[in-house]
Design a protein around this motif. Structure first.
Motif, PDB file in Angstrom:
ATOM      1  N   ARG A  61    -113.636 -65.357   4.889  1.00  0.00           N
ATOM      2  CA  ARG A  61    -114.884 -64.607   4.766  1.00  0.00           C
ATOM      3  C   ARG A  61    -115.358 -64.069   6.112  1.00  0.00           C
ATOM      4  O   ARG A  61    -115.798 -62.928   6.211  1.00  0.00           O
ATOM      5  N   ARG A  62    -115.260 -64.900   7.148  1.00  0.00           N
ATOM      6  CA  ARG A  62    -115.703 -64.451   8.465  1.00  0.00           C
ATOM      7  C   ARG A  62    -114.757 -63.406   9.056  1.00  0.00           C
ATOM      8  O   ARG A  62    -115.184 -62.489   9.751  1.00  0.00           O
ATOM      9  N   ILE A  63    -113.470 -63.537   8.775  1.00  0.00           N
ATOM     10  CA  ILE A  63    -112.518 -62.518   9.242  1.00  0.00           C
ATOM     11  C   ILE A  63    -112.870 -61.168   8.622  1.00  0.00           C
ATOM     12  O   ILE A  63    -112.921 -60.140   9.304  1.00  0.00           O
ATOM     13  N   ARG A  64    -113.146 -61.177   7.322  1.00  0.00           N
ATOM     14  CA  ARG A  64    -113.516 -59.932   6.642  1.00  0.00           C
ATOM     15  C   ARG A  64    -114.778 -59.335   7.264  1.00  0.00           C
ATOM     16  O   ARG A  64    -114.856 -58.120   7.484  1.00  0.00           O
ATOM     17  N   SER A  65    -115.762 -60.172   7.549  1.00  0.00           N
ATOM     18  CA  SER A  65    -116.997 -59.678   8.152  1.00  0.00           C
ATOM     19  C   SER A  65    -116.738 -59.040   9.509  1.00  0.00           C
ATOM     20  O   SER A  65    -117.277 -57.967   9.819  1.00  0.00           O
ATOM     21  N   GLU A  66    -115.928 -59.675  10.334  1.00  0.00           N
ATOM     22  CA  GLU A  66    -115.608 -59.134  11.656  1.00  0.00           C
ATOM     23  C   GLU A  66    -114.960 -57.755  11.529  1.00  0.00           C
ATOM     24  O   GLU A  66    -115.251 -56.846  12.312  1.00  0.00           O
ATOM     25  N   MET A  67    -114.083 -57.597  10.555  1.00  0.00           N
ATOM     26  CA  MET A  67    -113.392 -56.323  10.363  1.00  0.00           C
ATOM     27  C   MET A  67    -114.323 -55.266   9.766  1.00  0.00           C
ATOM     28  O   MET A  67    -114.388 -54.130  10.250  1.00  0.00           O
ATOM     29  N   GLU A  68    -115.028 -55.635   8.691  1.00  0.00           N
ATOM     30  CA  GLU A  68    -115.826 -54.653   7.962  1.00  0.00           C
ATOM     31  C   GLU A  68    -116.973 -54.111   8.809  1.00  0.00           C
ATOM     32  O   GLU A  68    -117.249 -52.902   8.784  1.00  0.00           O
ATOM     33  N   ARG A  69    -117.685 -54.978   9.523  1.00  0.00           N
ATOM     34  CA  ARG A  69    -118.804 -54.515  10.344  1.00  0.00           C
ATOM     35  C   ARG A  69    -118.326 -53.510  11.384  1.00  0.00           C
ATOM     36  O   ARG A  69    -119.002 -52.508  11.653  1.00  0.00           O
ATOM     37  N   THR A  70    -117.172 -53.762  11.960  1.00  0.00           N
ATOM     38  CA  THR A  70    -116.639 -52.852  12.972  1.00  0.00           C
ATOM     39  C   THR A  70    -116.215 -51.532  12.350  1.00  0.00           C
ATOM     40  O   THR A  70    -116.493 -50.460  12.902  1.00  0.00           O
ATOM     41  N   SER A  71    -115.569 -51.584  11.206  1.00  0.00           N
ATOM     42  CA  SER A  71    -115.176 -50.344  10.527  1.00  0.00           C
ATOM     43  C   SER A  71    -116.396 -49.508  10.160  1.00  0.00           C
ATOM     44  O   SER A  71    -116.361 -48.274  10.230  1.00  0.00           O
ATOM     45  N   ASP A  72    -117.489 -50.170   9.773  1.00  0.00           N
ATOM     46  CA  ASP A  72    -118.715 -49.445   9.431  1.00  0.00           C
ATOM     47  C   ASP A  72    -119.260 -48.685  10.638  1.00  0.00           C
ATOM     48  O   ASP A  72    -119.656 -47.512  10.532  1.00  0.00           O
ATOM     49  N   GLN A  83    -103.419 -59.538   5.230  1.00  0.00           N
ATOM     50  CA  GLN A  83    -103.860 -59.189   3.884  1.00  0.00           C
ATOM     51  C   GLN A  83    -105.180 -58.426   3.905  1.00  0.00           C
ATOM     52  O   GLN A  83    -105.323 -57.392   3.241  1.00  0.00           O
ATOM     53  N   LEU A  84    -106.147 -58.913   4.664  1.00  0.00           N
ATOM     54  CA  LEU A  84    -107.448 -58.256   4.709  1.00  0.00           C
ATOM     55  C   LEU A  84    -107.351 -56.881   5.362  1.00  0.00           C
ATOM     56  O   LEU A  84    -107.990 -55.927   4.909  1.00  0.00           O
ATOM     57  N   GLY A  85    -106.568 -56.783   6.415  1.00  0.00           N
ATOM     58  CA  GLY A  85    -106.377 -55.476   7.043  1.00  0.00           C
ATOM     59  C   GLY A  85    -105.785 -54.476   6.073  1.00  0.00           C
ATOM     60  O   GLY A  85    -106.224 -53.325   6.002  1.00  0.00           O
ATOM     61  N   ALA A  86    -104.795 -54.909   5.301  1.00  0.00           N
ATOM     62  CA  ALA A  86    -104.168 -54.019   4.320  1.00  0.00           C
ATOM     63  C   ALA A  86    -105.160 -53.615   3.238  1.00  0.00           C
ATOM     64  O   ALA A  86    -105.184 -52.458   2.800  1.00  0.00           O
ATOM     65  N   GLU A  87    -105.999 -54.549   2.797  1.00  0.00           N
ATOM     66  CA  GLU A  87    -107.009 -54.222   1.787  1.00  0.00           C
ATOM     67  C   GLU A  87    -107.975 -53.149   2.281  1.00  0.00           C
ATOM     68  O   GLU A  87    -108.485 -52.354   1.490  1.00  0.00           O
ATOM     69  N   MET A  88    -108.234 -53.128   3.578  1.00  0.00           N
ATOM     70  CA  MET A  88    -109.144 -52.144   4.155  1.00  0.00           C
ATOM     71  C   MET A  88    -108.420 -50.891   4.620  1.00  0.00           C
ATOM     72  O   MET A  88    -109.017 -50.013   5.250  1.00  0.00           O
ATOM     73  N   GLY A  89    -107.131 -50.802   4.305  1.00  0.00           N
ATOM     74  CA  GLY A  89    -106.384 -49.588   4.624  1.00  0.00           C
ATOM     75  C   GLY A  89    -105.955 -49.483   6.069  1.00  0.00           C
ATOM     76  O   GLY A  89    -105.693 -48.376   6.551  1.00  0.00           O
ATOM     77  N   ARG A 126    -113.284 -43.965   8.823  1.00  0.00           N
ATOM     78  CA  ARG A 126    -112.956 -45.378   8.985  1.00  0.00           C
ATOM     79  C   ARG A 126    -111.604 -45.520   9.672  1.00  0.00           C
ATOM     80  O   ARG A 126    -110.739 -44.659   9.540  1.00  0.00           O
ATOM     81  N   PRO A 127    -111.410 -46.598  10.419  1.00  0.00           N
ATOM     82  CA  PRO A 127    -110.167 -46.758  11.178  1.00  0.00           C
ATOM     83  C   PRO A 127    -108.970 -47.034  10.280  1.00  0.00           C
ATOM     84  O   PRO A 127    -109.094 -47.676   9.231  1.00  0.00           O
ATOM     85  N   LEU A 128    -107.824 -46.569  10.722  1.00  0.00           N
ATOM     86  CA  LEU A 128    -106.566 -46.784  10.018  1.00  0.00           C
ATOM     87  C   LEU A 128    -105.685 -47.802  10.724  1.00  0.00           C
ATOM     88  O   LEU A 128    -104.597 -48.112  10.241  1.00  0.00           O
ATOM     89  N   ALA A 163    -120.539 -34.813   5.630  1.00  0.00           N
ATOM     90  CA  ALA A 163    -120.198 -35.308   4.303  1.00  0.00           C
ATOM     91  C   ALA A 163    -119.423 -36.612   4.409  1.00  0.00           C
ATOM     92  O   ALA A 163    -118.560 -36.768   5.269  1.00  0.00           O
ATOM     93  N   PRO A 164    -119.729 -37.575   3.546  1.00  0.00           N
ATOM     94  CA  PRO A 164    -119.020 -38.853   3.607  1.00  0.00           C
ATOM     95  C   PRO A 164    -117.551 -38.692   3.254  1.00  0.00           C
ATOM     96  O   PRO A 164    -117.190 -37.874   2.403  1.00  0.00           O
ATOM     97  N   ARG A 165    -116.712 -39.471   3.930  1.00  0.00           N
ATOM     98  CA  ARG A 165    -115.287 -39.420   3.667  1.00  0.00           C
ATOM     99  C   ARG A 165    -114.880 -40.640   2.847  1.00  0.00           C
ATOM    100  O   ARG A 165    -115.514 -41.683   2.908  1.00  0.00           O
ATOM    101  N   ALA A 166    -113.803 -40.482   2.118  1.00  0.00           N
ATOM    102  CA  ALA A 166    -113.331 -41.585   1.287  1.00  0.00           C
ATOM    103  C   ALA A 166    -112.803 -42.711   2.162  1.00  0.00           C
ATOM    104  O   ALA A 166    -112.178 -42.467   3.193  1.00  0.00           O
ATOM    105  N   GLU A 167    -113.074 -43.934   1.756  1.00  0.00           N
ATOM    106  CA  GLU A 167    -112.568 -45.081   2.498  1.00  0.00           C
ATOM    107  C   GLU A 167    -111.063 -45.172   2.302  1.00  0.00           C
ATOM    108  O   GLU A 167    -110.545 -44.902   1.214  1.00  0.00           O
ATOM    109  N   PRO A 168    -110.316 -45.540   3.370  1.00  0.00           N
ATOM    110  CA  PRO A 168    -108.863 -45.641   3.222  1.00  0.00           C
ATOM    111  C   PRO A 168    -108.488 -46.593   2.104  1.00  0.00           C
ATOM    112  O   PRO A 168    -109.112 -47.640   1.924  1.00  0.00           O
ATOM    113  N   GLY A 169    -107.482 -46.226   1.333  1.00  0.00           N
ATOM    114  CA  GLY A 169    -107.025 -47.090   0.266  1.00  0.00           C
ATOM    115  C   GLY A 169    -106.178 -48.223   0.815  1.00  0.00           C
ATOM    116  O   GLY A 169    -105.788 -48.218   1.979  1.00  0.00           O
ATOM    117  N   PRO A 170    -105.896 -49.217  -0.016  1.00  0.00           N
ATOM    118  CA  PRO A 170    -105.085 -50.350   0.434  1.00  0.00           C
ATOM    119  C   PRO A 170    -103.712 -49.898   0.903  1.00  0.00           C
ATOM    120  O   PRO A 170    -103.148 -48.926   0.388  1.00  0.00           O
TER     121      PRO A 170
END
Length: 279
Positions: A165-176, A202-208, A185-187, A71-78
């Motif tokens: 934008r590229r920083i976000r991509s580097e983080m998000e792809r890895t979290s996926d 800031q971006l790390g905090a937005e991704m929890g 997802r990583p904490l 079952a899918p888990r909720a993405e970490p909140g900010p």
């Protein structure tokens, strides 16, 4: 690009980022830790590039069944935005964190996991997405054995030279990738080369994710010799420290052998080796 040229470029980036890493590590912050060993910055060394990744994609490591794909888990909140990374852990007694960056690598990570399992110790692995994508079964094993998996970007770039934008991509792809293989997802996040700036926090905090750096750098990526790595970690051992080592990014056989030597010694000295836990 040939492997030697890639390593030279990585080390040049490290030299340029050293001041940034030192500035980002100027202060310390507290961190909760798990109360039991069976509860489930940087990094200075070079990370594998696309050619290295291609050499590490045997089908045996890509076709294993994965855990945590139910079952899918909720993405970490900010989380709250920090202005410096966490360098130490707080808590009672002689508690330490062992962390490994840049993997997983099928040549070295399994040996590190075997040693940790032998002594019933948990550690934190900051993985690069391009390595994790080829070796998802190793992330599944980390989940099964109670280790924590953190985000170390997709390709180990110097983030302070990238756009937001590229920083976000580097983080998000890895979290996926971590979510698919590890089960959630990583904490925790660690910036390559220990280079931090406002956008990264800031971006790390937005991704929890909380930013975790280190207190003791083994410098194992320089392959100084097994004995030197052991001496650095044992001499740096103290309550609350976070130890930085590597399980990928080059020849990590010295890191594997060093762990076999210093881990039982730390345990004999009364240290409790654990993983970070969010409050």
């Amino acid at each position: 690009m040939q492997k030697d040229q890639l390593l030279m470029r990585r080390r040049a980036l490290l030299a340029g980022a050293a001041a940034l890493g030192a500035a980002g590590a100027a202060g310390t912050a507290g961190l909760l830790f798990s109360g039991s060993s069976d509860t489930p910055a940087r990094s200075g060394g070079p990370a594998p590039g696309p050619q290295a990744r291609s050499a590490l994609k045997p089908s045996a490591y890509r076709l294993q069944p994965l855990t945590g794909d139910g079952a899918p888990r909720a993405e970490p909140g900010p989380t709250r935005v920090r202005h410096e990374p966490i360098l130490r852990i707080s808590g009672r007694g002689r508690t330490m964190l062992l962390t490994f960056d840049d993997g997983p690598d099928p040549r070295y990570t399994p040996h590190i996991l075997d040693t940790l399992a032998k002594y019933d110790v948990r550690a934190t692995f900051f993985v690069c997405g391009e390595m994790a994508d080829w070796n998802r079964d190793l992330l599944a094993r980390m989940a099964d054995e109670g280790h924590v998996v953190g985000n170390h970007t997709w390709s180990h770039p110097l983030l302070t030279q990238l756009t937001r934008r590229r920083i976000r991509s580097e983080m998000e792809r890895t979290s996926d990738v971590i979510e698919k293989a590890y089960g959630e997802r990583p904490l925790w996040f660690r910036a390559p080369y220990g280079a931090w700036n406002r956008a990264i926090f800031q971006l790390g905090a937005e991704m929890g994710m909380e930013p975790l750096a280190w207190t003791v750098d083994s410098l194992d990526w320089t392959t100084p010799g097994t004995g030197t790595i052991v001496d650095r970690i044992e001499s740096g051992a103290a309550p609350g420290v976070v130890v930085l080592s590597h399980d990928a990014g080059g020849d990590r056989s010295q890191s594997v052998r060093a762990l076999r030597k210093y881990l039982p010694q730390l345990l004999d000295d009364g240290y409790h080796l654990t993983v970070p836990r969010r409050s």
